[in-house]
Design a protein around this motif. Sequence first.
Motif, short mmCIF file in Angstrom:
data_model
loop_
_atom_site.label_atom_id
_atom_site.label_comp_id
_atom_site.label_asym_id
_atom_site.label_seq_id
_atom_site.Cartn_x
_atom_site.Cartn_y
_atom_site.Cartn_z
N SER A 298 0.24 -1.33 0.21
CA SER A 298 0.05 -0.35 -0.04
C SER A 298 0.84 1.41 -0.24
O SER A 298 0.74 2.48 -0.66
CB SER A 298 -0.80 0.13 0.94
OG SER A 298 -1.48 -0.95 1.50
N ALA A 319 -6.29 -7.67 0.10
CA ALA A 319 -7.18 -7.29 -0.82
C ALA A 319 -8.24 -8.61 -1.36
O ALA A 319 -8.51 -9.73 -1.27
CB ALA A 319 -6.44 -7.09 -1.83
N GLU A 323 -10.67 -7.44 -6.60
CA GLU A 323 -9.22 -6.31 -7.03
C GLU A 323 -7.93 -7.70 -7.58
O GLU A 323 -6.98 -7.45 -7.73
CB GLU A 323 -8.94 -5.92 -5.44
CG GLU A 323 -7.86 -4.91 -5.68
CD GLU A 323 -7.37 -3.54 -4.01
OE1 GLU A 323 -6.59 -3.02 -4.35
OE2 GLU A 323 -8.43 -4.28 -3.14
N GLN A 324 -8.17 -8.77 -6.53
CA GLN A 324 -6.63 -9.80 -6.64
C GLN A 324 -7.09 -10.14 -7.82
O GLN A 324 -5.39 -9.80 -9.49
CB GLN A 324 -7.30 -10.76 -5.91
CG GLN A 324 -6.58 -10.45 -4.44
CD GLN A 324 -7.32 -11.49 -3.40
OE1 GLN A 324 -6.86 -12.44 -3.84
NE2 GLN A 324 -5.95 -11.59 -2.17
#
Length: 909
Positions: A298, A319, A323-324
């Motif tokens: 991040s 995540a 998102e992954q």
Amino acid sequence: MNCRDNGGVTSATAPLDPACSKGLFDLGAIGAGLTFAESLGALATALQAGGAGASAVVQAPPGTGKTTLVPPLLANIANGNTANGNTANGGRDGRGRRPRIVVTQPRRVAARAAARRLAALDGTLLGDRVGYTVRGERQTGPGTLIEFVTPGILLRRLLAEPGLEGIDAVILDEVHERGLETDLLLGMLIEVRELRGDLTLVAMSATLDAPRFAALIGEAAAGNDGGGPAPVVDCPSALFPLEVEWAPASVPRLDERGVARAFLDHVADTAAAEHAAALAAGRDIDALVFVPGAWEVSYIAARLRGRSGAEVLELHGQAGPAEQDRAVSGREPGGAARIIVSTALAESSLTVPGVRLVVDSGLSREPRRDAGRGMSGLVTVSCSRASAEQRAGRAARQGPGTVIRCYDQRAFGAAPAHQSPEIAAADLTGAALLLACWGAPGGRGLALPDAPPQAAMDEAVEVLRELGAVAPDGHATELGKILARVPTDPRLARALLDGAATVGHRTAAEAVALVSGDQRAPGADLTRLVAALRTGRDPGSRRWAEDVRRMESIARQESSGVGPQKSSGVAPAGAVSAAEAIGFVVALAFPDRVARRVPGEGPAQYLLTSGTRAGLPAGSPLSGHDWLGVAEVSRAQGRDAAGTGAVIRSAAPLTADTAEAAARNLLSETLQARFSHGRVSARRERRLGAIVLSSTPVRPSAEEGRAAVARALASEGLATIGWSTAADGLRRRLALLHRELGGSWPDVSEPALLARLDEWLAPELAALAGGASTGGIDLAGPLSRLLPWPEAARLGELVPEALAVPSGSRIRIDYPDAGDTTGRPVVAVKLQECFGWAETPRLADGRVPVLFHLLSPARRPLAVTDDLASFWSGPYAQVRAEMRGRYPRHPWPEDPWTAPATARTKPRS
């Protein structure tokens, strides 16, 4: 041509005629452009040679396509239960059912990505012929032939159905990562194959350690196939040319707080500059940046978004699935260039399309167990050389690429060759429960790649005994089998069931899902995290909500199996408030981590019931709370550790009542008697583990006083009481007699005297226990009780306190220390006082000559000797020549052995 041509058999690896493809995978189409397609024939031959229940090890670098091609090959072979696969049976094997192939992937994102890719290449919908199952998510159907799962899913299936009936083959992918669950699976599946000879087992490794796994599988299966290692099928590297560049930072990679922010800035700046340069040169490529953890991902992603025009994506365990999946998928047509910042998730089990540039921090997170402080957690270390090579290979899977290592070649050379096996460093509580349920307590009899460390396994089994999960023989109890069905740490599973009765099934499920999940609590505050997740706006809300629903369902189903007599948690006198419900469940799971703020040490230092001290992160909302239920604590330095060497990573507040209720098994009330400063004192203490709840001075009983004195003597020795000059002198004389004469003369060494306290010191010990002070005790008297009789009558003759010299004086003899096994008795005397002594006097019945320190008239050293006769006839002449002029008023005869001795200065004649 039709399906009946050539006997109705088509090669399992050959391209399929459309008319013959029913039930089979078209490996020709699926493997187009994949390097491992060239090795399919060798693997098929090896498996065919082994017959039903064959085994093999595949050794192929990342990116060759082994994960995509091996599962459909095994499905084709199993399809007709023949060597090549019968195409005329409608996709069912010789037993009239569809084949089932299970493939493990070490991570959820990898399982989803592998299933999605194979389904797309097969031209079928995800969940039809190819599907996956991970924690809280399943995409399979009645027609699924290949299922990708995480190791934990398959472990629990094995416990529920040890024979894996209906499964034709199991493929363990990425065994080189040496994950704990994959190691356990390997041992358990080897055992299953001893009972089920038709189960095919294939292990796949991306590094050069395949022969080890081949030997393990082959030796364990010797009873079925005649022994010998399993065949190893190699595949050449699929990498295009790779350029390696070194870009070490000017600052250390790690500091006292972990990964140095200045180093992360260097990694981010390097990635931004190199990617921008590549784009400016006309290379439309994506970049992949490797850092050790989610926080670092991040941090770097945020910095890149301010410096790069590329789309920046994050890939890590915290995540969400969407998102992954987006990060591991290729660009959309016309999409912008991408920089994916990832943990080790993208190291070996995933292919990220479009990547031609890799920027590597050279760091990774590995589990470590601090047995001394009762802490487990992830620590940041240099990644292994094998990991660094796999990371680099990500840049050259689809074309020539570049890897930039943000460290120097010396650090690379100093890194370990391979990652440490997780079993060697992890908390083994969950593994110990699985092994107990499997019938192999502690892993006994199981063919594991590495045996679990005995100390860590013993500690894990002890935790399970306290939970009531294992019987004295090490096998699982009924409660243990229930806990094993809950997909979380056994301690959290027990807290889920116990806590439901106090805080409700929903709240208990929320707490357990919270601690089991990947989300990081802001400021270590779990209550703040759960509030964010409940709103549904947190990125992890959806997955957490699914976990909560599953945990709540399990709690309702299984709570009936945990009777009141088995409960380890008791509700406090009052109801548990909503504000402390999370902390209460956490404390039920980890009573050894219940913590109280240390008075006088600021608002952020806590003492755990285990005895460990830990700090809170700076600015944590939990600072100032007197009691905490701690879910995670790890070693650390810097401001957050508050000088304790450890930091609390996640916790929730408690009250004193809920802390005591949750950790009731650690409650004790004892009388602590101490002997210090010459006296016995006592306090009645009420404790919660290492935490003192109350302490009141009391008068000890005589027995408690004696025990306190005995403890002090055992730890500090007789110096606790003190040796007077007389007592020390007597002890030294007795020690010399014991050394030289032995027999009945007593051993007065410290261990010997402590072992015989009742024989010589009993009255004095009783007086001390009753409140007397050591000031009135002289050990000389008690020590004389050990003198042997009648030999004691000769004590003064054998080892006199003083020696009568020819001058008439009595000179004190300095005996060697009681522990000195070679020392000699010493007499320091003026040389003139020894005139007239022709021979050296001897002590202990003539066994020990006295060692003389001969002094000048001014008492300065002249000589040291234990042989006066030799001294008089030799060195004395030189001493005499030097001293006559300096001390003319003193006699210096030529024949000192006959001259009269003198103790005083005589006038010069």
